[in-house]
Design a protein around this motif. Structure first.
Motif, mmCIF file in Angstrom:
data_model
loop_
_atom_site.group_PDB
_atom_site.id
_atom_site.type_symbol
_atom_site.label_atom_id
_atom_site.label_comp_id
_atom_site.label_asym_id
_atom_site.label_seq_id
_atom_site.Cartn_x
_atom_site.Cartn_y
_atom_site.Cartn_z
ATOM 1 N N VAL A 2 -3.667 -11.212 12.648
ATOM 2 C CA VAL A 2 -3.803 -10.873 11.235
ATOM 3 C C VAL A 2 -3.457 -9.405 11.021
ATOM 4 C CG1 VAL A 2 -5.359 -10.781 9.278
ATOM 5 C CG2 VAL A 2 -5.604 -12.602 10.981
ATOM 6 N N GLN A 3 -2.600 -9.167 10.051
ATOM 7 C CA GLN A 3 -2.242 -7.791 9.702
ATOM 8 C C GLN A 3 -2.329 -7.593 8.201
ATOM 9 O OE1 GLN A 3 1.651 -6.902 11.619
ATOM 10 N NE2 GLN A 3 0.534 -5.223 12.583
ATOM 11 N N LEU A 4 -2.933 -6.480 7.793
ATOM 12 C CA LEU A 4 -2.959 -6.047 6.412
ATOM 13 C C LEU A 4 -2.387 -4.627 6.405
ATOM 14 C CD1 LEU A 4 -5.363 -8.207 6.667
ATOM 15 C CD2 LEU A 4 -6.280 -7.118 4.612
ATOM 16 N N VAL A 5 -1.351 -4.426 5.613
ATOM 17 C CA VAL A 5 -0.670 -3.129 5.596
ATOM 18 C C VAL A 5 -0.592 -2.609 4.171
ATOM 19 C CG1 VAL A 5 1.414 -1.861 6.178
ATOM 20 C CG2 VAL A 5 0.679 -3.764 7.633
ATOM 21 N N GLU A 6 -1.298 -1.504 3.924
ATOM 22 C CA GLU A 6 -1.298 -0.900 2.599
ATOM 23 C C GLU A 6 -0.128 0.066 2.431
ATOM 24 O OE1 GLU A 6 -5.757 -0.992 3.861
ATOM 25 O OE2 GLU A 6 -3.816 -0.490 4.754
ATOM 26 N N SER A 7 0.284 0.234 1.190
ATOM 27 C CA SER A 7 1.300 1.226 0.841
ATOM 28 C C SER A 7 1.115 1.605 -0.619
ATOM 29 C CB SER A 7 2.712 0.679 1.084
ATOM 30 O OG SER A 7 2.944 -0.464 0.288
ATOM 31 N N GLY A 8 1.798 2.667 -1.022
ATOM 32 C CA GLY A 8 1.783 3.057 -2.424
ATOM 33 C C GLY A 8 0.885 4.222 -2.763
ATOM 34 N N GLY A 9 0.126 4.709 -1.802
ATOM 35 C CA GLY A 9 -0.712 5.864 -2.080
ATOM 36 C C GLY A 9 0.119 7.122 -2.251
ATOM 37 N N GLY A 10 -0.546 8.184 -2.638
ATOM 38 C CA GLY A 10 0.136 9.455 -2.833
ATOM 39 C C GLY A 10 -0.667 10.349 -3.735
ATOM 40 N N SER A 11 0.017 11.294 -4.343
ATOM 41 C CA SER A 11 -0.635 12.245 -5.232
ATOM 42 C C SER A 11 -0.302 11.924 -6.682
ATOM 43 C CB SER A 11 -0.175 13.672 -4.902
ATOM 44 O OG SER A 11 -0.548 14.024 -3.592
ATOM 45 N N ALA A 12 -1.259 12.167 -7.548
ATOM 46 C CA ALA A 12 -1.064 11.950 -8.978
ATOM 47 C C ALA A 12 -1.890 12.982 -9.731
ATOM 48 C CB ALA A 12 -1.479 10.541 -9.377
ATOM 49 N N GLN A 13 -1.454 13.260 -10.922
ATOM 50 C CA GLN A 13 -2.230 14.135 -11.793
ATOM 51 C C GLN A 13 -3.247 13.304 -12.554
ATOM 52 O OE1 GLN A 13 0.493 16.402 -14.236
ATOM 53 N NE2 GLN A 13 0.703 17.958 -12.635
ATOM 54 N N ALA A 14 -4.312 13.947 -12.966
ATOM 55 C CA ALA A 14 -5.316 13.267 -13.776
ATOM 56 C C ALA A 14 -4.655 12.651 -15.008
ATOM 57 C CB ALA A 14 -6.401 14.253 -14.191
ATOM 58 N N GLY A 15 -5.010 11.404 -15.263
ATOM 59 C CA GLY A 15 -4.400 10.665 -16.357
ATOM 60 C C GLY A 15 -3.199 9.850 -15.949
ATOM 61 N N GLY A 16 -2.728 10.068 -14.715
ATOM 62 C CA GLY A 16 -1.566 9.358 -14.226
ATOM 63 C C GLY A 16 -1.899 8.000 -13.640
ATOM 64 N N SER A 17 -0.892 7.386 -13.037
ATOM 65 C CA SER A 17 -1.024 6.030 -12.492
ATOM 66 C C SER A 17 -0.425 5.947 -11.103
ATOM 67 C CB SER A 17 -0.316 5.018 -13.396
ATOM 68 O OG SER A 17 -0.870 4.997 -14.692
ATOM 69 N N LEU A 18 -0.957 5.036 -10.315
ATOM 70 C CA LEU A 18 -0.400 4.662 -9.022
ATOM 71 C C LEU A 18 -0.594 3.163 -8.845
ATOM 72 C CD1 LEU A 18 -1.702 7.481 -6.630
ATOM 73 C CD2 LEU A 18 0.674 7.074 -7.272
ATOM 74 N N ARG A 19 0.263 2.565 -8.038
ATOM 75 C CA ARG A 19 0.135 1.145 -7.716
ATOM 76 C C ARG A 19 0.110 0.987 -6.204
ATOM 77 N NH1 ARG A 19 4.420 -3.816 -8.181
ATOM 78 N NH2 ARG A 19 2.988 -5.469 -8.832
ATOM 79 N N LEU A 20 -0.962 0.433 -5.720
ATOM 80 C CA LEU A 20 -1.102 0.171 -4.298
ATOM 81 C C LEU A 20 -0.700 -1.266 -3.986
ATOM 82 C CD1 LEU A 20 -4.580 1.821 -3.587
ATOM 83 C CD2 LEU A 20 -2.312 2.888 -3.691
ATOM 84 N N SER A 21 -0.135 -1.459 -2.815
ATOM 85 C CA SER A 21 0.221 -2.789 -2.331
ATOM 86 C C SER A 21 -0.426 -3.030 -0.975
ATOM 87 C CB SER A 21 1.730 -2.937 -2.198
ATOM 88 O OG SER A 21 2.385 -2.763 -3.429
ATOM 89 N N CYS A 22 -0.693 -4.293 -0.683
ATOM 90 C CA CYS A 22 -1.245 -4.681 0.610
ATOM 91 C C CYS A 22 -0.516 -5.942 1.052
ATOM 92 C CB CYS A 22 -2.735 -4.920 0.500
ATOM 93 S SG CYS A 22 -3.502 -5.621 1.987
ATOM 94 N N ALA A 23 0.316 -5.810 2.067
ATOM 95 C CA ALA A 23 1.050 -6.946 2.605
ATOM 96 C C ALA A 23 0.225 -7.617 3.690
ATOM 97 C CB ALA A 23 2.386 -6.480 3.167
ATOM 98 N N ILE A 24 0.068 -8.936 3.569
ATOM 99 C CA ILE A 24 -0.787 -9.703 4.480
ATOM 100 C C ILE A 24 0.059 -10.650 5.314
ATOM 101 C CG2 ILE A 24 -2.757 -11.262 4.602
ATOM 102 C CD1 ILE A 24 -2.695 -10.018 1.350
#
Length: 126
Positions: A2-24
């Motif tokens: 079993v593998q779970l691999v996250e991606s999509g993190g990073g830096s953002a300014q307050a009020g901004g958006s990010l989208r995280l993914s997790c491939a299973i």
């Protein structure tokens, strides 16, 4: 394996958006509870959101209305759309998988119960 691999993190300014993914991979995509957890420095790991195989969702009060958990079963991928970010959202974010019953109770918040974890992705909001 079993593998779970996250991606999509990073830096953002307050009020901004990010989208995280997790491939299973390595496990069937039926009868489960998938969660996004986060851990800030010096704090315990906490549940942010969860979704079960039927698409029912749960959210912590701190993220409700700002974060959206979703899944693409065809791609075996879990997502976390994070909007209106604040510095308090700064943390390492992890995806995890457990039995479907966890999403039907408050167990979804308890990281110690989940057997499968990704390596985490860092989110920093300034």
């Amino acid at each position: 394996h079993v593998q779970l691999v996250e991606s999509g993190g990073g830096s953002a300014q307050a009020g901004g958006s990010l989208r995280l993914s997790c491939a299973i991979s390595g496990i069937g995509y039926d009868g489960y509870c998938m969660g996004w957890f986060r851990q800030a420095p010096g704090k315990e790991r906490e549940g942010a959101a969860a979704i079960d195989s039927d698409g029912s969702t749960r959210y912590a009060d701190s993220v409700a209305g700002r974060f959206t958990i979703s899944q693409d079963k065809a791609k075996n991928t879990l997502y976390l759309q994070m909007n209106n970010l604040t510095p308090d959202d700064t943390a390492m974010y992890y995806c995890a998988r457990g039995p479907s019953a966890y999403c039907e109770s408050e167990h979804w918040r308890k990281s110690a119960l989940f057997p499968y974890w990704g390596q985490g992705t860092q989110v920093t909001v300034s």
